[in-house]
Write an enzyme that holds these catalytic residues in place. Sequence first.
Site, PDB file in Angstrom:
ATOM      1  N   LEU A  52       0.971  -1.217  -0.030  1.00 54.89           N
ATOM      2  CA  LEU A  52      -0.125   0.097   0.069  1.00 54.89           C
ATOM      3  C   LEU A  52       0.726   1.455   0.007  1.00 54.89           C
ATOM      4  O   LEU A  52       0.358   2.411   0.707  1.00 54.89           O
ATOM      5  CB  LEU A  52      -1.008  -0.038   1.160  1.00 54.89           C
ATOM      6  N   VAL A 101       2.594   4.609  -2.202  1.00 54.44           N
ATOM      7  CA  VAL A 101       1.754   5.536  -3.173  1.00 54.44           C
ATOM      8  C   VAL A 101       0.818   4.870  -4.258  1.00 54.44           C
ATOM      9  O   VAL A 101      -0.232   5.135  -4.438  1.00 54.44           O
ATOM     10  CB  VAL A 101       2.792   6.534  -3.603  1.00 54.44           C
ATOM     11  N   GLY A 138       0.301   1.635  -4.819  1.00 58.53           N
ATOM     12  CA  GLY A 138      -0.750   0.488  -4.305  1.00 58.53           C
ATOM     13  C   GLY A 138      -1.841   1.062  -3.568  1.00 58.53           C
ATOM     14  O   GLY A 138      -3.070   0.919  -3.939  1.00 58.53           O
ATOM     15  N   VAL A 189       4.444  -4.258  -5.118  1.00 60.25           N
ATOM     16  CA  VAL A 189       5.692  -4.272  -4.106  1.00 60.25           C
ATOM     17  C   VAL A 189       6.919  -3.963  -5.090  1.00 60.25           C
ATOM     18  O   VAL A 189       6.774  -4.274  -6.489  1.00 60.25           O
ATOM     19  CB  VAL A 189       5.648  -5.463  -3.511  1.00 60.25           C
ATOM     20  N   SER A 200       1.373   1.974 -15.775  1.00 57.80           N
ATOM     21  CA  SER A 200       1.949   3.168 -15.753  1.00 57.80           C
ATOM     22  C   SER A 200       1.449   4.391 -15.835  1.00 57.80           C
ATOM     23  O   SER A 200      -0.186   4.332 -15.932  1.00 57.80           O
ATOM     24  CB  SER A 200       2.806   3.333 -17.529  1.00 57.80           C
ATOM     25  N   GLY A 201       1.697   5.405 -14.977  1.00 56.03           N
ATOM     26  CA  GLY A 201       0.910   6.597 -14.798  1.00 56.03           C
ATOM     27  C   GLY A 201       1.143   7.379 -13.612  1.00 56.03           C
ATOM     28  O   GLY A 201       0.590   8.505 -13.212  1.00 56.03           O
ATOM     29  N   LYS A 208       6.447  -2.743 -21.111  1.00 50.66           N
ATOM     30  CA  LYS A 208       6.440  -1.704 -20.095  1.00 50.66           C
ATOM     31  C   LYS A 208       7.913  -1.064 -19.864  1.00 50.66           C
ATOM     32  O   LYS A 208       8.092  -0.010 -19.916  1.00 50.66           O
ATOM     33  CB  LYS A 208       5.982  -2.030 -18.745  1.00 50.66           C
ATOM     34  N   HIS A 241       8.483   1.129 -22.767  1.00 50.23           N
ATOM     35  CA  HIS A 241       7.759   2.274 -22.587  1.00 50.23           C
ATOM     36  C   HIS A 241       8.669   3.422 -21.833  1.00 50.23           C
ATOM     37  O   HIS A 241       8.778   4.436 -21.874  1.00 50.23           O
ATOM     38  CB  HIS A 241       6.327   1.879 -21.766  1.00 50.23           C
ATOM     39  N   ASN A 242       9.317   2.517 -20.815  1.00 50.24           N
ATOM     40  CA  ASN A 242      10.034   3.500 -19.892  1.00 50.24           C
ATOM     41  C   ASN A 242      11.423   4.023 -20.694  1.00 50.24           C
ATOM     42  O   ASN A 242      11.994   4.934 -20.320  1.00 50.24           O
ATOM     43  CB  ASN A 242      10.398   2.773 -18.472  1.00 50.24           C
ATOM     44  N   GLU A 282      10.319   6.803 -22.519  1.00 45.04           N
ATOM     45  CA  GLU A 282      10.304   7.775 -21.428  1.00 45.04           C
ATOM     46  C   GLU A 282      11.501   8.621 -21.131  1.00 45.04           C
ATOM     47  O   GLU A 282      11.595   9.638 -20.986  1.00 45.04           O
ATOM     48  CB  GLU A 282       9.405   7.032 -20.216  1.00 45.04           C
ATOM     49  N   ARG A 295      38.572  -5.592 -39.605  1.00 49.66           N
ATOM     50  CA  ARG A 295      38.140  -6.797 -39.020  1.00 49.66           C
ATOM     51  C   ARG A 295      38.893  -8.057 -39.589  1.00 49.66           C
ATOM     52  O   ARG A 295      39.584  -8.751 -38.890  1.00 49.66           O
ATOM     53  CB  ARG A 295      36.723  -7.037 -38.967  1.00 49.66           C
ATOM     54  N   HIS A 346      38.280 -12.108 -40.118  1.00 52.48           N
ATOM     55  CA  HIS A 346      37.166 -12.237 -39.642  1.00 52.48           C
ATOM     56  C   HIS A 346      36.194 -12.558 -40.893  1.00 52.48           C
ATOM     57  O   HIS A 346      35.121 -12.757 -40.626  1.00 52.48           O
ATOM     58  CB  HIS A 346      36.386 -11.103 -38.802  1.00 52.48           C
TER      59      HIS A 346
HETATM   60  C1  3PG Z   1       8.838   4.567 -12.590  1.00 53.65           C
HETATM   61  O1  3PG Z   1       8.927   3.477 -13.113  1.00 53.65           O
HETATM   62  O2  3PG Z   1       8.675   5.347 -11.620  1.00 53.65           O
HETATM   63  C2  3PG Z   1       9.377   5.570 -13.817  1.00 53.65           C
HETATM   64  O3  3PG Z   1       8.418   5.405 -14.905  1.00 53.65           O
HETATM   65  C3  3PG Z   1      10.833   5.481 -14.199  1.00 53.65           C
HETATM   66  O4  3PG Z   1      11.537   5.698 -12.867  1.00 53.65           O
HETATM   67  P1  3PG Z   1      12.998   6.173 -13.080  1.00 53.65           P
HETATM   68  O5  3PG Z   1      13.313   7.316 -13.911  1.00 53.65           O
HETATM   69  O6  3PG Z   1      13.399   6.495 -11.457  1.00 53.65           O
HETATM   70  O7  3PG Z   1      13.996   5.252 -13.530  1.00 53.65           O
END
Ligand code: 3PG
Length: 508
Positions: free
Chosen positions: A15, A17, A19, A84, A138-139, A210, A213-214, A217, A475, A481
Site C-alpha cells: 500500500l 503510493v 498501491g 511491491v 504506468s501513470g 512496459k 515504454h520506460n 520515457e 576486422r 574475420h
Molecule cells: C517509474 O517506473 O517510476 C518511472 O517510470 C521510471 O523511474 P526512473 O526514472 O526512476 O527510472
Amino acid sequence: MSDNTHKCDIGFVGLGVMGKNLVLNLADNGYKIAAFDLDSEKVGAAMAQDVAENKTGVPRVVGCSSYTELLSQLKSPHLIVLSVPAGAVVDQVCQNLIGAGIHPDDIVIDTGNSLWTDTVERETKYKENFIFFSSAVSGGEVGARFGPALMPSGSAYAWTRVKPIWSAIAAKVDAETGKPLERTKPGEIIEHGEPCADYIGPAGAGHYVKMVHNGIEYADMQMICEAYHVLREGLGLDCEQIADIFAQWNEGVLDSYLMEISVEVLRHKDAETGKHLVDLILDKAGQKGTGLWTAVSSLEVGCPAPTISQAVYARSISSFKDLRGETSQKLSPPASVTISEDEKQDIIVQLHDALYCAKICAYAQGFQLMKLASVEQNWDLNFASIAKIWRSGCIIRARFLQSITDAFERNHKLENVLLDDFFAEQLSNYQQNWRLAVARATMIGIPIGAISASLSYYDSMRSAVLPANLLQGQRDYFGAHTFRRLDKPENHKFHVEWTEAGRPIRKI
Ligand code: 3PG
C-alpha cells in the site's frame, strides 16, 4: 466451496503510493478490497482515505494484518494484486501467500516494474501453487488513482477474469477522437471510451513492453531537458520564458504529458526562497533501472536504440557532478558567439522541430525493438494495440501516440515507424530545422546527445550505403574475420592477406 457473500472481490498487497491509489481506484469502480501491507500504518492510511473519500458510508477497504487473514477475506477463487518493489520482494510475497494457503486456481497479479525475464520464470515457478499473472502499470500516482495504462500478460484464462476489472480502472480515450477522457475526482468513474488496457501476450511480454515504454520515457524526458538547456544556457532565457515556450509547444504536435508537467516544474516557486525551484534542484539524475534494461536489451537483440541509450548515459554523466565541476575548470568552451534577438527566435523554432523529429526517431527505435523481441520470443505483439494503450494514462501519453496507432493500423506489419508515409513526410518537412538546431547547439557547446543521436539514427537509417565496408576490412585485417563482396554471391565469404599486396583473395 466457501460462502462468497460479503467477502472481498480483490486482495491487495503493498500500500505504497501506487498501491494505495490503485486500491482507491478499484474501490471507486465498485470492487471491495482486502488490503495488506507489512507496515500496518499504511493499511490504516488506505482505510482512512477510503472512508474520507467514500460517499456511500460503507467502507470499501478491509484492512488485514496477515496473509492468512487476507486470503480468508476473499471470494474464491482468489484474485490478489501485488504492488511491491520489483525483485526479491515479489518472490517473498509469493512464498508468503503459498504459506498462507493460496490455491492453484487463484491468480496473483504483479503490477510492479519487474524484469521481464523474472516474470517468465515466475509463471513456471509458481504454476503448481497459483496462476502468476503480470500487469505493468504506468501513470505514476495520479494515473494509479484516476486511470493508468495497463499492460497485462500471461495466462489467457487469467486475463478473462482480470479483463473486466482492468477495463474499469484503466484510463479511457474517446473512441472517435483518440483524446483522453480525464477523471480527476475521487468517486468519479468513466464507463465509456476505449480502456488503455489490453492483453499484451504470453508471460513476460507485458513487462517487456512496459520496459520499452520506460526506455522511450527516458528518451522523451532527456530530449525535453536538452531543449531546456539550449534555451536556458544557450539563449539565456529564464524559467518563465521557457515555460511559456513549452506551453505553446504543448498546443501542437508536441502535446504530451511530459511537456505539460515540464511547464509546471519550470513555473514552480520554492516556498522557502521564492525562487524557481528547478534552479535549486541538484543536477544529478536518479534512475531505477528500466531505461538501462531497455538499452541492454537493444544491444542483446541487436536493435539500434541510440536515443534511448544516450538518455541513460546522460543520466550517468549527470551523476558525476564533482568530476564535471573539476573538468569545467580545465576544458575550454567553444569561441563565444553573439546571438541576436532575431536569431533567438529562429533557434526556438528550430528546436521545436528538432524535438519533434527526434521524438519520432526515439519511438521508432522503441517499436522496432519490441518488434524484434516479439519475433525472438514468439509473442506476436500487436503494435497498434500497444500504441493505443499508451495514448492515455501512462507517462509517455501524447497526441503523437494517435499518429503511431494510425501508422500501425494502416500497416500491421510495419517494420519501422520511419517507413510509414506520414512519418517519412514529417521528417522530410522538419529535418532542416533539426539539423540547424543540432549544429547551433554544437557551436555554442550545449550537449544535446539524445536529439543528435536521433539525427544520426535518421541519417543512418536513410543511408543505403554505410562505411561498414571499411570496418569489415579492418576486422579481416587483424582477425581474419572475413568479409563478403558486393560483386559476388552474398553467401560467399572472403579473406585476404592485407599486408602483402598482390596476394590473391581467398574464398572461405
Ligand atoms: C517509474 O517506473 O517510476 C518511472 O517510470 C521510471 O523511474 P526512473 O526514472 O526512476 O527510472
